[in-house]
Structure formats: structure tokens, C-alpha cells
Scaffold this motif. Sequence first.
Motif, short mmCIF file in Angstrom:
data_model
loop_
_atom_site.label_atom_id
_atom_site.label_comp_id
_atom_site.label_asym_id
_atom_site.label_seq_id
_atom_site.Cartn_x
_atom_site.Cartn_y
_atom_site.Cartn_z
N ARG A 297 30.97 12.42 84.96
CA ARG A 297 31.95 11.61 84.23
C ARG A 297 31.54 10.14 84.24
O ARG A 297 31.90 9.38 83.34
CB ARG A 297 33.34 11.77 84.85
N PHE A 298 30.82 9.73 85.26
CA PHE A 298 30.35 8.35 85.39
C PHE A 298 28.86 8.38 85.71
O PHE A 298 28.43 9.15 86.58
CB PHE A 298 31.09 7.60 86.50
N ILE A 299 28.08 7.54 85.03
CA ILE A 299 26.65 7.45 85.29
C ILE A 299 26.26 5.98 85.41
O ILE A 299 26.51 5.19 84.49
CB ILE A 299 25.82 8.12 84.17
N ASP A 300 25.68 5.61 86.54
CA ASP A 300 25.19 4.26 86.73
C ASP A 300 23.93 4.03 85.90
O ASP A 300 23.25 4.98 85.49
CB ASP A 300 24.88 4.00 88.21
N CYS A 301 23.59 2.76 85.70
CA CYS A 301 22.41 2.43 84.92
C CYS A 301 21.14 2.99 85.56
O CYS A 301 20.27 3.53 84.87
CB CYS A 301 22.30 0.91 84.77
N SER A 302 21.02 2.89 86.87
CA SER A 302 19.83 3.40 87.55
C SER A 302 19.72 4.92 87.40
O SER A 302 18.62 5.45 87.21
CB SER A 302 19.86 3.03 89.04
N LEU A 340 26.22 -1.61 76.33
CA LEU A 340 27.42 -0.77 76.36
C LEU A 340 28.68 -1.61 76.20
O LEU A 340 29.64 -1.19 75.57
CB LEU A 340 27.46 0.02 77.66
N ASP A 341 28.69 -2.80 76.79
CA ASP A 341 29.83 -3.70 76.62
C ASP A 341 30.00 -4.06 75.15
O ASP A 341 31.12 -4.08 74.62
CB ASP A 341 29.63 -4.96 77.45
N ARG A 367 31.56 5.11 82.42
CA ARG A 367 32.10 6.24 81.66
C ARG A 367 31.50 6.30 80.26
O ARG A 367 31.13 7.38 79.78
CB ARG A 367 33.63 6.10 81.56
N LEU A 368 31.39 5.16 79.63
CA LEU A 368 30.82 5.10 78.29
C LEU A 368 29.34 5.51 78.31
O LEU A 368 28.86 6.19 77.40
CB LEU A 368 30.97 3.69 77.71
N ARG A 369 28.63 5.12 79.36
CA ARG A 369 27.22 5.51 79.49
C ARG A 369 27.09 7.03 79.57
O ARG A 369 26.20 7.61 78.94
CB ARG A 369 26.61 4.84 80.72
#
Length: 384
Positions: A297-302, A340-341, A367-369
Motif C-alpha cells: 500500500r505504501f512504497i518508499d522511493c528507495s 509525485l507531489d 501511497r501515490l507511488r
Amino acid sequence: MSSHPDTLNPGMVWYAEDGEENDVVLSTRIRLARNLANFVFPCQSSTDDANRVQTLVFDAFKKVPHSEHYQQVGTDQLDFFARQLLVERSVLPERSYTERNINNPQTDIFRKFECVPGVVVRTDGRISCLVNGRDHVSISSLTAGYNTSSPWQLCRQIDSILQQSLQFAASYDFGFLTSDLKDAGSGMKTSVRLFLPGLLQTQQVQQVMEDVSKKNCQLEPAFGGTSVPYAALGACYQLSSLYATSGGEEQQLGEFDMVVTELCEKERKARTSYAESRPTMLRHIISRMFAVMRYSRFIDCSEAIDIISTLQLGISVGLIMGISYRELHALMYRIRNAHLDYLYKDKELNFAFELDVLEHPVLIISRLRALLLQEALEKVQICF
């Protein structure tokens, strides 16, 4: 230039195009450093002199063909996320990976200078010029994949036009004079971003770093390091030329080309060797990253960079289908925080986030990522 200059049109941006050697090379960049005669370097410049230099350079760009496609602005006139957006597109210089947190959208990744720089950028982002950075003028051109010819021609064209209005500091003995002695001479620096998962997994990166250092080049992580020595986040490295003092531009480009060609060959052999000797481990890595992408559901940039790099490796050894290198390369830019912003604030798009996500704005980007990756990779198939 608006606070969020719109160069995200998929039909225009350079990083969404196909490029040569794109199974290994993400992008190519040429930069020309120049300084105006009769002005001190920016690091010693007064505010009045810096403003005068910026005015002179901005005026000179008005004589560039199709100047209406170029936008000029002082970086202090951009809001925070606009600056970050231009950094992520490689228009503005990025801080060293040791000085930034790639997962924190609030971290300023723009490299600081003694003067407040200005920037001129063409609307497709392919050609730009930093004013009052380390040097008075830094002309840069970018292209997808490996291609030094096109960006070099663009840089040379802009350089020639600017010289009709500006007198650049130069010496018969030393060539163009720059704030860093390594850049004196041609003033040219060439760099490429490379995916090197094969060399990383077969533990050859340290040797490669030592080898290229003997050939006027430096290899370092592009987005960040890891806890493993010599490793890079997403196995993504940047190869840069070091010295511009010897030989002309054509000679320097030829020598750089030999290094890149050799690196690409080594990487392809390493990928094949790893796939043949460690097939179970390779399938585990691909399956694990695919699961993270598909069900998170959530993915960090790294995490996103690791996912994209793993898919790149999977395509090259025939274990992934349904997506191209070009699409993956575009994703490598679009999953960054400021991109993303920008997407989230687009009034034409209507995102329906969960209530608990909306209550914590810091989660919205992650979340958007995840949603962006899942949509982009919807047709990706694992072939084993």
C-alpha cells in the motif's frame, strides 16, 4: 516560469524516449563549464556582480533560435517542490547522496552555492543552463540511453550562440578557465547513469571502480549507497569523466566511449553468468520485488528504485515480459518525491485516497507511488 514548470508532457520529455544501449544505460549528460571574462568566479562574487552576470546570460539566451521555448528564472523565485522537481529532472544540481534522504519528501536535495543561481531550461528539459553555480555558465544537455553525439551538438550550438554576446574567460595555454582546475581546458564533463546489477551481484564493482579511475573516470552510486561496500541503491551508478585538461572534446568523448562500451559488455556478461550460476537466487529476487510492488500500500522511493532495477535485470535475462526499458526508465524519474507531489496537485486528476492516508499527508506520496507503480506494471509477467 511558473512555480511548477510543466515539462511532464509524455510526448516531450527526454527521459520517456528510447535510447541506445538502454539495457544498461539510463541516460547520458554533457556539460560545458564557462566563465565570463572580467568577473570573478561565483564563489567570490558580490551580489551585484552575480546579478549582472545573470542578466547578461539571460539576455544572451534571447538570441537562441526558438527562444520562446526557453524559460529563465532565479532559483530563489521557485517554491520548494519546484526546485526539487528540477533537481530530479537533472536540470538543477543535486546534493551528494551522503547529504540527502531520498525517502523524505521534505529533504532539500538542491545543491547549495555561494550565490543564488539562475537557470535557463528548454521546455522539454533536454537542454539547460545553470547560471552562477560553481561557474558563471554551465550548459547541460541530456538524452535517454547512451548517446554523446546529440547532447554534445546541442551544447556546442548553445555555446557558440552565447559567445556571440558573451566573452568567456580563456587562455591559449589552458583553454577555458573554470573554478575547478579539473574542468579547465575544454570545460566539458561527460556522465552516464548505468544499471549494473550483474557486476554488483557477481562482486565485480570494486574492481571496475579501480579500473575506470585509471581511465580518467569515476564510478559512484547515482541515488545512494547501501550497507554493502561499493553497492548502490538499485544497482544504479553514475560514471563521470574527471579531467577536461588534456586533448580536445572529440578525443575526450572517444576515450569516454571506450570506457562505457567496455562497461556495458562486462555488465551483460555478468548478468548472463549470474543468471546461469544462481538461477534460484535470481528468481527469488525478482519474485520478492514483484510481490512488494504488487501488494504494498505504501512504497518508499528507495524501494521503488530497487523494484525498477530488478525488473530491468529480469527483462535482460528473459524472465520478465510486458514492459520495455523505455517505460522503466521513465518510471525511474516519475517515482521521485517532487514528481509525485506535482502529480498529486494536478487539478485535472482526482485521486481517491483512504481517509487514514489523508489524515497523514506524509503518507500520500508513498501511497501515490505504490498506485503509480501498480498501474504502470499491471501487464508485467514473470516468465518462470
